[in-house]
Design a protein around this motif. Sequence first.
Motif, short mmCIF file in Angstrom:
data_model
loop_
_atom_site.label_atom_id
_atom_site.label_comp_id
_atom_site.label_asym_id
_atom_site.label_seq_id
_atom_site.Cartn_x
_atom_site.Cartn_y
_atom_site.Cartn_z
N LEU A 98 0.73 -0.91 -0.12
CA LEU A 98 0.10 0.13 0.21
C LEU A 98 0.51 0.85 0.16
O LEU A 98 0.43 2.48 -0.71
CB LEU A 98 -0.74 -0.02 1.26
CG LEU A 98 -1.69 0.79 1.16
CD1 LEU A 98 -2.87 0.84 0.27
CD2 LEU A 98 -3.58 0.97 2.45
N SER A 99 2.08 1.48 0.67
CA SER A 99 3.08 2.07 0.84
C SER A 99 3.88 2.02 -0.34
O SER A 99 3.63 3.62 -1.09
CB SER A 99 4.06 2.44 1.71
OG SER A 99 4.72 1.11 1.47
N ILE A 100 4.15 1.60 -1.48
CA ILE A 100 4.29 1.99 -2.61
C ILE A 100 3.38 2.03 -4.02
O ILE A 100 3.42 3.81 -4.66
CB ILE A 100 4.63 0.44 -3.27
CG1 ILE A 100 6.17 0.06 -2.33
CG2 ILE A 100 5.02 0.33 -4.97
CD1 ILE A 100 6.59 -1.91 -2.77
N VAL A 101 1.91 2.31 -3.16
CA VAL A 101 0.89 2.20 -4.32
C VAL A 101 0.36 3.88 -4.45
O VAL A 101 1.00 5.05 -4.93
CB VAL A 101 0.15 1.83 -3.79
CG1 VAL A 101 -1.71 2.60 -4.71
CG2 VAL A 101 -0.60 0.30 -5.44
N LEU A 102 0.62 4.35 -3.06
CA LEU A 102 0.50 5.82 -2.63
C LEU A 102 2.08 6.59 -2.42
O LEU A 102 1.66 7.76 -3.32
CB LEU A 102 -0.07 5.83 -1.27
CG LEU A 102 -0.93 5.41 -0.65
CD1 LEU A 102 -1.43 5.40 0.98
CD2 LEU A 102 -2.15 6.05 -1.38
N LEU A 103 3.16 6.06 -2.55
CA LEU A 103 3.80 6.57 -2.84
C LEU A 103 4.15 7.48 -4.20
O LEU A 103 4.43 8.13 -4.94
CB LEU A 103 5.60 6.18 -2.79
CG LEU A 103 6.76 6.63 -2.19
CD1 LEU A 103 6.69 8.00 -2.05
CD2 LEU A 103 7.63 6.02 -2.68
N SER A 104 3.79 6.02 -4.99
CA SER A 104 3.74 6.29 -6.88
C SER A 104 3.02 7.01 -7.28
O SER A 104 2.93 7.87 -8.21
CB SER A 104 3.48 5.02 -6.96
OG SER A 104 2.65 4.05 -7.31
N ALA A 105 1.22 7.45 -6.23
CA ALA A 105 0.64 8.37 -6.51
C ALA A 105 1.07 9.41 -6.44
O ALA A 105 0.50 11.10 -7.32
CB ALA A 105 -0.63 7.84 -6.21
N VAL A 106 1.92 10.01 -5.28
CA VAL A 106 1.65 11.27 -4.73
C VAL A 106 2.57 11.66 -6.25
O VAL A 106 3.55 12.49 -6.18
CB VAL A 106 2.41 11.43 -3.58
CG1 VAL A 106 3.00 12.56 -3.33
CG2 VAL A 106 1.36 11.14 -3.13
N ILE A 107 3.90 11.10 -6.24
CA ILE A 107 4.91 11.28 -7.18
C ILE A 107 4.57 11.07 -7.77
O ILE A 107 4.94 12.30 -9.23
CB ILE A 107 6.00 9.89 -7.23
CG1 ILE A 107 6.79 10.38 -6.17
CG2 ILE A 107 6.92 9.99 -8.27
CD1 ILE A 107 7.78 8.76 -5.35
N GLY A 108 3.55 10.19 -9.20
CA GLY A 108 2.91 11.24 -10.04
C GLY A 108 2.72 12.07 -10.35
O GLY A 108 2.70 13.11 -11.04
N ILE A 109 1.96 12.46 -9.38
CA ILE A 109 1.10 13.89 -9.43
C ILE A 109 1.44 15.36 -9.34
O ILE A 109 1.75 16.37 -10.15
CB ILE A 109 -0.23 13.43 -7.83
CG1 ILE A 109 -1.56 12.89 -8.29
CG2 ILE A 109 -0.89 14.96 -7.37
CD1 ILE A 109 -1.81 12.69 -7.06
N ILE A 110 3.29 14.56 -9.28
CA ILE A 110 3.82 15.39 -8.20
C ILE A 110 4.85 15.88 -9.83
O ILE A 110 4.72 17.46 -10.34
CB ILE A 110 5.29 15.82 -7.15
CG1 ILE A 110 3.80 16.14 -6.38
CG2 ILE A 110 5.93 17.11 -7.76
CD1 ILE A 110 4.77 16.47 -5.18
N LEU A 111 5.57 15.03 -10.23
CA LEU A 111 6.38 14.72 -11.82
C LEU A 111 5.71 14.50 -12.31
O LEU A 111 6.06 15.13 -14.29
CB LEU A 111 7.25 13.40 -11.21
CG LEU A 111 7.88 13.75 -10.65
CD1 LEU A 111 9.08 12.16 -10.13
CD2 LEU A 111 8.54 14.76 -10.33
N LEU A 112 4.94 14.24 -13.28
CA LEU A 112 4.12 13.86 -14.67
C LEU A 112 3.85 15.94 -14.91
O LEU A 112 4.65 16.25 -16.12
CB LEU A 112 3.09 13.76 -14.39
CG LEU A 112 3.66 11.67 -14.33
CD1 LEU A 112 2.02 11.11 -14.61
CD2 LEU A 112 4.27 11.40 -15.86
N PRO A 113 3.05 16.66 -14.50
CA PRO A 113 3.00 18.34 -14.58
C PRO A 113 4.14 18.31 -14.94
O PRO A 113 3.98 19.07 -16.15
CB PRO A 113 2.09 18.81 -13.23
CG PRO A 113 1.27 17.36 -12.81
CD PRO A 113 2.49 16.06 -13.08
N ILE A 114 5.79 18.63 -13.89
CA ILE A 114 6.16 19.02 -14.31
C ILE A 114 7.46 18.69 -15.35
O ILE A 114 7.58 19.51 -15.92
CB ILE A 114 7.17 18.78 -12.91
CG1 ILE A 114 7.04 19.35 -11.96
CG2 ILE A 114 8.62 19.33 -13.04
CD1 ILE A 114 7.34 19.57 -10.40
#
Length: 70
Positions: free
Chosen positions: A35-51
Amino acid sequence: MKLPYKIGYAVTLVWLVWIVYGYLNFDDISDRGMLSIVLLSAVIGIILLPIYFISLLLYYVAKRHPKEKK
């Protein structure tokens, strides 16, 4: 310009599928301790993809209209 956007869209699609998979299989993922991996990848994707997409846009705008030297 087409290749970086295609790579970005592919990464975004894979990221979205991973997040939906994590949401639909929440019980199994929390039992496995992922679960922590999925949540961490969600947060990273929300930040890095728009950048990533904004930096591509700014790069190609700057490349198309270079500043003139005075």
